[in-house]
Every structure is written in C-alpha cells, then in structure tokens.
Design an enzyme around this catalytic site. Structure first.
Site, PDB file in Angstrom:
ATOM      1  N   ALA A  87      56.120  39.017  50.445  1.00 30.55           N
ATOM      2  CA  ALA A  87      56.583  40.375  49.437  1.00 30.55           C
ATOM      3  C   ALA A  87      54.850  41.055  49.742  1.00 30.55           C
ATOM      4  CB  ALA A  87      56.156  38.891  48.091  1.00 30.55           C
ATOM      5  N   GLY A  89      57.697  35.446  51.212  1.00 28.14           N
ATOM      6  CA  GLY A  89      58.888  36.016  50.669  1.00 28.14           C
ATOM      7  C   GLY A  89      60.100  36.415  52.625  1.00 28.14           C
ATOM      8  N   GLU A 120      61.839  33.638  52.793  1.00 34.07           N
ATOM      9  CA  GLU A 120      62.699  33.254  51.599  1.00 34.07           C
ATOM     10  C   GLU A 120      63.895  34.114  52.732  1.00 34.07           C
ATOM     11  OE1 GLU A 120      59.754  33.773  48.465  1.00 34.07           O
ATOM     12  OE2 GLU A 120      60.592  31.816  48.075  1.00 34.07           O
ATOM     13  N   GLU A 143      51.863  31.056  50.889  1.00 39.33           N
ATOM     14  CA  GLU A 143      51.529  31.485  48.749  1.00 39.33           C
ATOM     15  C   GLU A 143      51.021  30.307  48.172  1.00 39.33           C
ATOM     16  OE1 GLU A 143      54.748  30.901  50.006  1.00 39.33           O
ATOM     17  OE2 GLU A 143      56.239  32.707  49.845  1.00 39.33           O
TER      18      GLU A 143
HETATM   19  C1  3H9 Z   1      55.232  36.317  48.667  1.00 29.32           C
HETATM   20  O1  3H9 Z   1      55.848  36.467  49.589  1.00 29.32           O
HETATM   21  C2  3H9 Z   1      55.937  36.283  47.548  1.00 29.32           C
HETATM   22  C3  3H9 Z   1      57.225  35.754  47.475  1.00 29.32           C
HETATM   23  O2  3H9 Z   1      57.111  34.320  48.312  1.00 29.32           O
HETATM   24  C4  3H9 Z   1      57.552  35.783  46.412  1.00 29.32           C
HETATM   25  C5  3H9 Z   1      57.857  36.926  45.393  1.00 29.32           C
HETATM   26  C6  3H9 Z   1      58.869  37.493  44.584  1.00 29.32           C
HETATM   27  N1  3H9 Z   1      51.352  42.825  50.948  1.00 29.32           N
HETATM   28  O3  3H9 Z   1      46.550  40.928  57.948  1.00 29.32           O
HETATM   29  P1  3H9 Z   1      46.127  41.844  58.233  1.00 29.32           P
HETATM   30  C7  3H9 Z   1      47.724  44.273  54.806  1.00 29.32           C
HETATM   31  S1  3H9 Z   1      53.212  36.343  48.471  1.00 29.32           S
HETATM   32  C8  3H9 Z   1      50.973  43.602  50.909  1.00 29.32           C
HETATM   33  O4  3H9 Z   1      44.521  42.468  59.089  1.00 29.32           O
HETATM   34  P2  3H9 Z   1      46.622  40.603  60.797  1.00 29.32           P
HETATM   35  C9  3H9 Z   1      46.536  43.642  54.522  1.00 29.32           C
HETATM   36  O5  3H9 Z   1      45.933  43.961  53.634  1.00 29.32           O
HETATM   37  C10 3H9 Z   1      52.914  36.425  50.239  1.00 29.32           C
HETATM   38  N2  3H9 Z   1      49.838  43.865  52.344  1.00 29.32           N
HETATM   39  O6  3H9 Z   1      46.886  41.964  60.059  1.00 29.32           O
HETATM   40  C11 3H9 Z   1      46.103  45.174  55.840  1.00 29.32           C
HETATM   41  O7  3H9 Z   1      46.455  45.917  55.055  1.00 29.32           O
HETATM   42  P3  3H9 Z   1      44.810  47.169  55.224  1.00 29.32           P
HETATM   43  C12 3H9 Z   1      53.253  35.553  51.208  1.00 29.32           C
HETATM   44  C13 3H9 Z   1      50.061  43.109  53.152  1.00 29.32           C
HETATM   45  O8  3H9 Z   1      47.543  41.059  62.313  1.00 29.32           O
HETATM   46  C14 3H9 Z   1      47.199  45.051  56.573  1.00 29.32           C
HETATM   47  O9  3H9 Z   1      48.319  44.652  56.701  1.00 29.32           O
HETATM   48  N3  3H9 Z   1      52.670  36.063  52.433  1.00 29.32           N
HETATM   49  C15 3H9 Z   1      50.452  41.898  53.538  1.00 29.32           C
HETATM   50  O10 3H9 Z   1      45.424  39.539  61.293  1.00 29.32           O
HETATM   51  C16 3H9 Z   1      47.046  44.088  58.139  1.00 29.32           C
HETATM   52  O11 3H9 Z   1      46.949  42.402  57.991  1.00 29.32           O
HETATM   53  C17 3H9 Z   1      51.418  35.562  52.663  1.00 29.32           C
HETATM   54  O12 3H9 Z   1      50.570  35.469  52.364  1.00 29.32           O
HETATM   55  C18 3H9 Z   1      51.494  41.932  52.271  1.00 29.32           C
HETATM   56  N4  3H9 Z   1      52.312  40.766  52.167  1.00 29.32           N
HETATM   57  O13 3H9 Z   1      47.637  39.410  60.492  1.00 29.32           O
HETATM   58  C19 3H9 Z   1      50.791  36.597  54.025  1.00 29.32           C
HETATM   59  N5  3H9 Z   1      50.400  41.187  54.399  1.00 29.32           N
HETATM   60  O14 3H9 Z   1      45.287  47.567  57.568  1.00 29.32           O
HETATM   61  C20 3H9 Z   1      49.748  37.594  53.893  1.00 29.32           C
HETATM   62  C21 3H9 Z   1      49.235  42.317  55.055  1.00 29.32           C
HETATM   63  O15 3H9 Z   1      44.877  48.807  54.853  1.00 29.32           O
HETATM   64  N6  3H9 Z   1      49.498  38.729  55.219  1.00 29.32           N
HETATM   65  N7  3H9 Z   1      49.157  43.125  54.477  1.00 29.32           N
HETATM   66  O16 3H9 Z   1      43.418  46.543  55.592  1.00 29.32           O
HETATM   67  C22 3H9 Z   1      48.537  37.694  56.273  1.00 29.32           C
HETATM   68  O17 3H9 Z   1      48.397  36.383  56.305  1.00 29.32           O
HETATM   69  C23 3H9 Z   1      47.810  38.721  57.783  1.00 29.32           C
HETATM   70  O18 3H9 Z   1      48.296  39.722  57.470  1.00 29.32           O
HETATM   71  C24 3H9 Z   1      49.377  38.566  59.166  1.00 29.32           C
HETATM   72  C25 3H9 Z   1      48.833  39.453  59.727  1.00 29.32           C
HETATM   73  C26 3H9 Z   1      48.992  37.179  58.842  1.00 29.32           C
HETATM   74  C27 3H9 Z   1      50.287  38.578  58.402  1.00 29.32           C
END
Ligand code: 3H9
Length: 685
Positions: free
Chosen positions: A63, A102, A105, A125
């Site tokens: 998400a 998500g 999901e 999450e």
């Molecule tokens: C969820 O899914 C809830 C659902 O179950 C239900 C919903 C109803 N959203 O980390 P990076 C941005 S909760 C918005 O440096 P990497 C991040 O801020 C979510 N933005 O890259 C950054 O922005 P900026 C569950 C996001 O390659 C840029 O992307 N998912 C999101 O080192 C690059 O990120 C997670 O918890 C997001 N979801 O790592 C995964 N994700 O460049 C969260 C990233 O402006 N994300 N951004 O600073 C991660 O763990 C890492 O970002 C990922 C990539 C491994 C994906």
C-alpha cells in the site's frame, strides 16, 4: 490505457504491466489502472485470462504508506482485491521482484503466482505497527498453512523465491521469460475448470494445534505489540469465522492500528530513515567519488570495528598502526570477533577467512597512500589528530576522502591542518562499530559536496544509516547524550539510585539504562573526557577514582560478581552516593519515576531543538534516526523529537520551565524553537 498500468493482449491473454517508480506502491492511480485492467479483461469475450506483471526494482512494494490516514479513494485496495477474488477468468501474478504487504495481498487474490528467481514475498506490515489489512491474514494461511503464515507476518521478513515456493505461496518458478511462462500458465488454467479462489481454499489452513503452538510462542510480543496480538486473533478467525466476516474483523483491526500512536511513530521512522539519506543543499546530481580501497588508522576497538565494516561490505581495507605489536593485537581481536560469530553460527568459517583476506595490516601512515577513503580512529587528542591529518595531506592520493571518527573534536580544526579541506569530513561510527547501524557523517565548513555524497553513499554500502550533521561539540547524538548524563548525576545526588534511574528508561523501552550502559562501555571513558575538558561529575568521578570502572573491573555503578553481564545493586555505591551528596550539600529525597524519566528525556529534547535551530541537524527526523540507531531509543515512540511532538510541546515546555526553576539551571529553560512551536500548538515536524 495510460497511467501506471499498461494493458496489452497476446493470443487471447491480457497482460497488465505496472510501472510506477520508484517501488510500484499501490497508489490510487495504480489501483484504478489495475481495476480497469480486470474490468476490461472480464468484459472482452476474446480474453481468456489476465496476467499481472510489473517493471522496476519491485513488483509491488505494498500500500502507499503516504496515503494512510487520508480519506480513502475508490477503488480501495479492498475493492480491487475483491474484484480479483471474484474474477471469473484466471488471473496470474508474474512476480519478478519484491511483492510486499498489500502487493503480496494482490498476488494472493490472483488464481496463481509465477515467481521469477529474484522474487521476494513478504508481509512486513508488523514493522509499521500494522497487520496485513487487505485479506492477507486470511489468504496467506490458506496458501501456506496458518502456523507458517503467522510466522511470516510476525517476523515481517520476506521469503526468497525458493522459500516461497517451498512454503506454497508460489505455484511455479520461471528461471527466465517470466511473463511468457506466466502467460502460458494463464492460458493453461483457462482451458480447465476455473481454479477455486484462494478465499475458498480452507483445506490449506493446516492443523489448528500447529497454529496455536506458533501463537503461543508470540505471547510475550503480543503483550507489548498490539499488531502481533491482532494478527494472532485474525489468523485464528480463519478457523472460526466465515471468510467475509474474518476479513471484516481484519479490516477493523487494521483501522484501529492505523490510529495507534505506535504505528504513527513507526511510519514516521520509515520516512525519516529515507529522508535522512537526502543531503540538503548539495547540487542535484552530485556524483559520489569512487571508493575501491579503504584504510583505517588505529587498530583499537573502534578502528578494528570500522575495518570489519569495510571487509563485511567486500571493500579491501588496510588497518594501520604505529607498531607491530599493536597491529598484531588489533588483527587478533578482529579475528576473535569474527570467530565469535562463527561459534554462534551467524558466519561460516569460509566467510571468516574471506573477510580476513580483505583486511591487511600495515605499520606507518605511508601505507594509506592507495586508499580512496581513510578513516582515522586514533586517540581522541587534537594535537595528535592534527599531526595525523597533516601527514595524510602529504601521503594520501589526490581526491581521497580524509575522515575522522572523532566523537566530539572539531573537524574544521583538523581540516585546517591539510591543504585540501574539501576532502575532510567526519565519519562517526558508534560502538561496537561492526554492529551499530548509525553513522554520523560530519560536514565541516569546507567539505566538498561530492566528498559528502561519497561518505553518505559509502555509509549505505557499509549497511549503515548515514545521517549528515554539522560540527559542534559531540555532534548530534553525544551532544544530546551529555544532557542526559548531566541529569543522571544530579538525580543520583538528589535521591535516586542507579537501579531507579535505569528502570525509568528500561520501562520506557530502552534496552539498557545509562548506568548499566556506562558500566558496559567503561566509566573511565567519560572520566578522561571530563579531565581533558575541565568538567566534573562527583558521583561518576568518585566511582572511577575508587577503581570502579564498570564491567571490566567487576564493579561500577553495579556489582558484577564473577564476570556476570547483568549488574546487581551494590550497597557500597548507595553509601558512596549518600556521602558525596552530603559533601556537596544536596538534601536527598525520594524521586518519583515519572520525574526521573522526564528529567532524563526532556533536556535531551530541548538540546535537540537547539541543534535544529543551529542547523546542526537538517530535520527533526534526522535527530530521531540518530537516537533510534545509535542509542537504542525505542522505535515505537518514533525517536525523541517525534515523541515530544506527540506528547505535546506545550506540556514539555512547561515541565522544562519547572525544572529550570527548581534547579536554577537556565540551560533547562525551553529552547527558543521549542517555545515557539509549543506556543503555535505544533510539533517539530
Ligand atoms: C501495507 O501494504 C498495508 C496493507 O496490508 C493493507 C492496506 C489497506 N509507500 O526504501 P527505498 C518510497 S503497508 C509509499 O529507499 P529500496 C520510499 O519512501 C506497506 N512509499 O528503496 C522512498 O521514497 P523517496 C507494506 C514507499 O529499493 C522510495 O520509495 N510494505 C513505499 O531501498 C524508495 O524506497 C512495506 O512496508 C510504500 N509502501 O527498498 C514495504 N515503499 O525516494 C516498504 C517505498 O521519496 N518499503 N516507498 O525517499 C520497503 O521496505 C522498501 O522501500 C523496498 C525498496 C524494499 C520496497
């Protein structure tokens, strides 16, 4: 179709391709694009099945966290997932990279999942104080068994392609041509009877006893982490409620957690960590310099730990000492530290040898001449540091980064000892350097933008969280810590005992209190700094002068009988403190724990406000990240500045004013920035 989802057709199979950089988060536009693809594929009689593929470094990162807390925009993720679940034609997810939260999901609501070799499937999450909120707590158990699904959610770590296949999350592994394989699979599924939606695969849940056993292992975490308690309840509902009702329960739990201050704090941390990587006011596109070889000056505990960081990242490093004996001792200590990891099973014997092969010992600064980055970790004494920098100026190759690991000395002064101050900066590691995540990158007056960018990028290569800070005594972390240390001393004199001071902080969520921490690090360190800077701390000084240096001498603030790692309170220390209080003319009283806590934390927040106002830290989130990764501040409170804002700066300002009044210490008066923000009813952000 425009926007983040492209729609194409090949031989009766529709392919929706997501491209929404940087990470394909499920924004409103992307959800709309996917919903439209499903609608179109369903409506077109020529289409037999749909494949969902993606481009970029992730499949779908989850998400869009930045949308949380804002009014929902249709189609919501729940609506999109319901469409996939009810789609009469097979939908196949072609997953080339990370499918998280998500994102997974969405994949689990498809009829099948084909994984590329770099696929990673996870439900992280939990790290945001949440649980999967779009059917993940119901579909993951039906695909992989409830016990394994609960473990996946509670750990929050993704499975790689092979592990995901073994767990049952993937249906097929495609070594190459992922989209072609997925398309062929979709076509094959369209030939037979439609596969049952995952929501109806109850047989996959596995035995309830296995789930209950897994849930029992999480009892302790569930008591303090509401998201863990909620995920246990939701997965249990797989056995007890019809799917639709269980999904409604999950939704309610997700919304409640979204509103919980702990989740808000963890989401703040997520963005603060990423923002900290951005260096304010350097020209866009500043390219970092190439770093292929490193040198570390000093093979002591710190120097050795820093050298290990380079070796762990695969960067050859020379450890340089002034004589053979010191070098030998240092290299032996490094090998022993790796050896301990091998014994614990966290490192293989081959990896130990591979890392040691990257570490070369040398005597004399000339040995630093080939290094692209040189980190000095010599004794904390300005005369010596200046001498070292003057020599490096002579021997280092042009363009080499000259970094100091000093904890509190003036880097501008060191830079002035060279003819290339643009190359000089601080790289302040935290002890133990090979473990602690924080790296303060200290920007001196003349540090060149590309030198700064190099140090920050190098920090990330070393697996650290680099935060850029300015020059001042103690930089950000230790400057704030000094405020806390000052209060520890006063609290002890005024009536508290070390165990009461420590308990206030461990109850708050720190792993260790300041007295236990001092004992672990060695009380002589602070004593030496005080001697050098003409400061005094009556209790801590008396302990050191009585030979109580901490764990290494078997006693400090606590007693450590026979090398025990956890100290026990010592009546001798209580008596010593009482005697010193009497000598200093301080009347002792019982101090309530909430006062102890506030007196430890609020002066730090106040100092943080000064640091922000002076521009020593660029953002309040940077200060938070420093405390989270360098000093063990509990993440679910968001760090000192976020915590203070959430509690209310007006209340904090009032409390500080009270402390200033009671102690006559004007430095405790609310800092101007804090006072202003309090008056405006705002936080620091
Ligand atoms: C969820 O899914 C809830 C659902 O179950 C239900 C919903 C109803 N959203 O980390 P990076 C941005 S909760 C918005 O440096 P990497 C991040 O801020 C979510 N933005 O890259 C950054 O922005 P900026 C569950 C996001 O390659 C840029 O992307 N998912 C999101 O080192 C690059 O990120 C997670 O918890 C997001 N979801 O790592 C995964 N994700 O460049 C969260 C990233 O402006 N994300 N951004 O600073 C991660 O763990 C890492 O970002 C990922 C990539 C491994 C994906």
């Amino acid at each position: 179709m425009t926007g983040p989802v492209r729609y194409g057709i090949a031989e009766g199979i529709a392919v929706a391709t997501i491209a929404s950089p940087p990470v394909n988060a499920l924004s409103a536009a992307m959800r709309a694009g996917l919903a439209e693809a499903v609608r179109r594929a369903c409506a077109d009689p020529a289409i037999r099945a749909l494949v969902i593929a993606a481009e970029g470094r992730t499949w779908i990162a989850g998400a869009d966290i930045s949308e949380f807390g804002k009014p929902p925009v249709s189609p919501t993720l729940a609506e999109l997932i319901a469409m996939l679940d009810g789609c009469p034609k097979p939908v196949v997810a072609a997953i080339h990279a990370a499918a998280l939260g998500g994102g997974l999901e969405v994949a689990m609501a498809c009829s099948a999942r084909v994984l590329g070799p770099k696929a990673k499937l996870g439900l992280p999450e939990v790290k945001l104080g949440l649980l999967p909120g779009s059917g993940g707590t119901q579909r993951a158990p039906r695909l992989m068994g409830a016990a394994a699904a609960l473990r996946l959610m509670a750990e929050g770590e993704p499975l790689d392609a092979a592990a995901a296949m073994a767990a049952g999350l993937g249906d097929m592994l495609a070594e190459d041509d992922l989209v072609m394989v997925a398309t062929a699979h979709a076509a094959a599924l369209a030939e037979g009877p439609p596969p049952p939606p995952v929501s109806r695969r109850d047989a996959g849940l596995g035995p309830r006893e296995a789930f209950e056993a897994e849930a029992a292992k999480l009892t302790r975490r569930a008591a303090t982490e509401p998201q863990v308690a909620a995920m246990i309840a939701c997965v249990r509902a797989c056995y007890e409620l019809p799917f639709v009702e269980a999904v409604a329960q999950e939704r309610a739990a997700f919304l409640a957690l979204l509103d919980d201050p702990r989740s808000k704090a963890l989401r703040h941390v997520f963005f603060a960590e990423r923002d900290a990587a951005k260096i304010a006011d350097i020209p866009a596109g500043t390219a970092p310099r190439k770093v292929a070889r490193a040198a570390v000056l000093g093979a002591g505990t710190m120097g050795g730990g820093i050298a290990m960081c380079f070796a762990n990242a695969g960067i050859p490093v020379r450890v340089i000492e002034t004589d053979d004996a010191a070098l030998r001792r240092g290299l032996d200590r490094i090998r022993a530290t790796y050896g301990a990891s091998v014994k614990r099973g966290s490192l293989s014997a081959e990896a130990l040898e591979a890392r040691m092969a990257l570490i070369e010992g040398a005597v004399g600064l000339e040995a630093a001449k080939e290094a692209d980055v040189i980190v000095e970790a010599v004794f904390e004494e300005m005369g010596l540091k200046k001498q070292v920098f003057a020599t490096l100026d002579r021997v280092a190759k042009p363009g080499a980064i000259l970094a100091s690991n000093t904890s509190y000395l003036d880097i501008d002064e060191m830079a002035a000892a060279t003819s290339r101050p643009g190359d000089v900066l601080g790289m302040h590691f935290f002890s133990p350097a090979n473990v602690m995540k924080l790296l303060e990158v200290v920007r001196a007056k003349a540090t060149a933008p590309d030198a700064l960018a190099t140090a920050a990028e190098l920090g990330r290569r070393l697996g650290k969280v680099p935060v850029v800070v300015g020059v001042c005594f103690g930089f950000v972390g230790n400057r704030m810590l000094a405020r806390r240390t000052q209060q520890v001393e006063r609290l002890l004199l005024e009536g508290a005992l070390p165990q009461q001071v420590d308990k206030a902080l461990t109850d708050f969520g720190f792993r260790m209190g300041p007295c236990a921490m001092g004992d672990l690090a060695g009380l002589d360190i602070g004593w030496r700094i005080r001697q050098a800077t003409g400061k005094r701390a009556p209790v801590a000084d008396a302990l050191v002068e009585a030979g109580r240096l901490g764990q290494k001498t078997g006693k400090g603030y606590y007693l450590y009988p026979e090398g025990a790692r956890a100290g026990v309170p010592d009546a001798e220390v209580a008596a010593l403190i009482e005697a010193i209080a009497a000598r200093e003319g301080v009347a002792r009283r019982a101090i309530p724990q909430d006062e102890i806590l506030d007196r430890l934390l609020l002066p730090m927040v106040n100092e943080g406000a000064r640091i922000l106002e002076e521009g020593i830290a660029a953002r309040p989130g940077d200060v938070d990240v420093i405390w989270l990764h360098g000093y063990g501040w509990p993440a679910w409170t968001g760090g000192p500045m976020h915590w203070a804002g959430a509690r209310g700066l007006a209340q904090i300002a009032a409390r500080l004013a009270q402390f200033a009044e009671a102690s006559g210490d004007d430095s405790l008066r609310p800092a101007p920035l804090l006072a202003r923000r309090a008056a405006e009813g705002r936080g620091f952000g």
